[in-house]
Design an enzyme around this catalytic site. Structure first.
Site, mmCIF file in Angstrom:
data_model
loop_
_atom_site.group_PDB
_atom_site.id
_atom_site.type_symbol
_atom_site.label_atom_id
_atom_site.label_comp_id
_atom_site.label_asym_id
_atom_site.label_seq_id
_atom_site.Cartn_x
_atom_site.Cartn_y
_atom_site.Cartn_z
ATOM 1 N N GLY A 11 0.599 -1.248 0.017
ATOM 2 C CA GLY A 11 0.215 0.395 0.076
ATOM 3 C C GLY A 11 0.730 1.435 0.114
ATOM 4 O O GLY A 11 1.765 1.492 0.196
ATOM 5 N N SER A 18 0.486 -1.263 8.445
ATOM 6 C CA SER A 18 1.261 -2.059 9.451
ATOM 7 C C SER A 18 0.254 -2.037 10.567
ATOM 8 O O SER A 18 0.343 -2.891 10.272
ATOM 9 C CB SER A 18 2.320 -0.645 10.202
ATOM 10 O OG SER A 18 2.846 -0.438 9.531
ATOM 11 N N ALA A 36 11.881 -5.039 12.439
ATOM 12 C CA ALA A 36 11.760 -3.777 12.294
ATOM 13 C C ALA A 36 13.600 -3.735 11.180
ATOM 14 O O ALA A 36 13.968 -3.868 11.031
ATOM 15 C CB ALA A 36 12.011 -3.081 13.553
ATOM 16 N N THR A 37 13.253 -3.014 9.781
ATOM 17 C CA THR A 37 14.305 -2.571 9.326
ATOM 18 C C THR A 37 14.483 -1.036 9.071
ATOM 19 O O THR A 37 16.000 -1.007 8.542
ATOM 20 C CB THR A 37 14.052 -3.139 7.705
ATOM 21 O OG1 THR A 37 12.323 -1.826 7.044
ATOM 22 C CG2 THR A 37 13.304 -4.768 7.385
ATOM 23 N N ALA A 38 13.493 -0.490 10.212
ATOM 24 C CA ALA A 38 14.319 1.093 9.716
ATOM 25 C C ALA A 38 15.065 1.312 10.553
ATOM 26 O O ALA A 38 15.931 0.960 11.152
ATOM 27 C CB ALA A 38 12.526 1.887 10.226
ATOM 28 N N HIS A 52 5.317 3.709 16.189
ATOM 29 C CA HIS A 52 4.790 2.416 15.755
ATOM 30 C C HIS A 52 4.824 1.204 17.253
ATOM 31 O O HIS A 52 3.986 0.693 17.537
ATOM 32 C CB HIS A 52 5.497 1.398 15.416
ATOM 33 C CG HIS A 52 5.387 2.008 13.380
ATOM 34 N ND1 HIS A 52 4.710 1.093 12.104
ATOM 35 C CD2 HIS A 52 4.710 2.957 12.683
ATOM 36 C CE1 HIS A 52 4.628 1.380 11.423
ATOM 37 N NE2 HIS A 52 4.969 3.006 11.335
ATOM 38 N N ARG A 53 6.506 1.574 17.550
ATOM 39 C CA ARG A 53 6.413 0.898 19.433
ATOM 40 C C ARG A 53 5.899 1.157 20.142
ATOM 41 O O ARG A 53 5.388 -0.404 20.649
ATOM 42 C CB ARG A 53 8.341 1.677 18.891
ATOM 43 C CG ARG A 53 8.931 0.496 19.054
ATOM 44 C CD ARG A 53 10.477 0.736 19.922
ATOM 45 N NE ARG A 53 11.399 0.183 18.874
ATOM 46 C CZ ARG A 53 12.321 -1.227 19.093
ATOM 47 N NH1 ARG A 53 12.060 -2.030 19.859
ATOM 48 N NH2 ARG A 53 13.423 -1.253 18.174
ATOM 49 N N ALA A 54 5.698 2.473 19.972
ATOM 50 C CA ALA A 54 3.958 2.871 20.982
ATOM 51 C C ALA A 54 2.879 1.614 21.515
ATOM 52 O O ALA A 54 2.462 1.526 22.258
ATOM 53 C CB ALA A 54 3.703 3.554 21.146
ATOM 54 N N ASP A 85 8.875 -5.468 9.413
ATOM 55 C CA ASP A 85 7.583 -3.963 8.556
ATOM 56 C C ASP A 85 9.100 -3.212 8.508
ATOM 57 O O ASP A 85 9.287 -2.957 9.436
ATOM 58 C CB ASP A 85 6.952 -3.446 9.818
ATOM 59 C CG ASP A 85 5.836 -2.412 9.189
ATOM 60 O OD1 ASP A 85 6.618 -1.510 8.129
ATOM 61 O OD2 ASP A 85 4.691 -1.907 9.924
#
Length: 170
Positions: A11, A18, A36-38, A52-54, A85
């Protein structure tokens, strides 16, 4: 050969990819693995990662794998649900590190096929816009398109997210 336990969620930015992928994994017994890849190179990206973590509960175990994604998948205990992600950040990391993206993609597909639990991959569909005006951006768009095609051919399920709505493609 199709991998029935593999789902690819594609998307645009802020399409709900996510959240949808997290819901697919959270429907399964915990604990869940979030790969996670960021990489946080600036404050804005650190804020995105924190957001995202929160929103994830304590049932999630986060593994950072900005480059070694296939290895991270293979290290997950058997049967655990896995969310990755996102693939476009991973692809960016590979390109900037001057890695062979074709062999990395093949390794990713092999690692997904070897996984014994559900695997959900999130990626940005970047090929719907205009042709980028520079060679690096065009290369990225083309590499992402090739990776998505390879993964979609292998995945048992493909979902395209639009405005928070999931469209079943496969």
């Amino acid at each position: 050969m199709e991998t029935p336990h593999l789902t690819l969620v594609l998307g645009g930015a802020r399409s709900g990819k996510s959240r949808h992928a997290e819901a697919l994994i959270e429907a399964l017994p915990a604990p869940w693995i979030y790969i996670a890849t960021a990489q946080a190179y600036d404050d804005e990206m650190r804020a995105r990662i924190a957001e995202h973590r929160a929103r994830r509960s304590g049932n999630w175990l986060t593994v950072d794998a900005p480059l070694a994604l296939p290895e991270a998948l293979r290290a997950v205990p058997a049967g655990r649900p896995i969310l990755v992600d996102c693939l476009t950040l991973w692809l960016t990391n590979l390109i900037l590190a001057e890695r062979d993206t074709a062999s990395a993609g093949a390794e990713l597909i092999a690692a997904c096929a070897e996984a014994s639990g559900r695997v959900v991959l999130v990626s940005n569909e970047v090929g719907l816009g205009i042709v980028p005006d520079n060679a690096l951006a065009r290369r990225f768009r083309d590499e992402a398109g090739r990776l998505h095609q390879s993964l979609a051919a292998e995945a048992g399920h493909v979902v395209f997210m639009v405005a928070g709505l999931a469209m079943q493609v496969k």
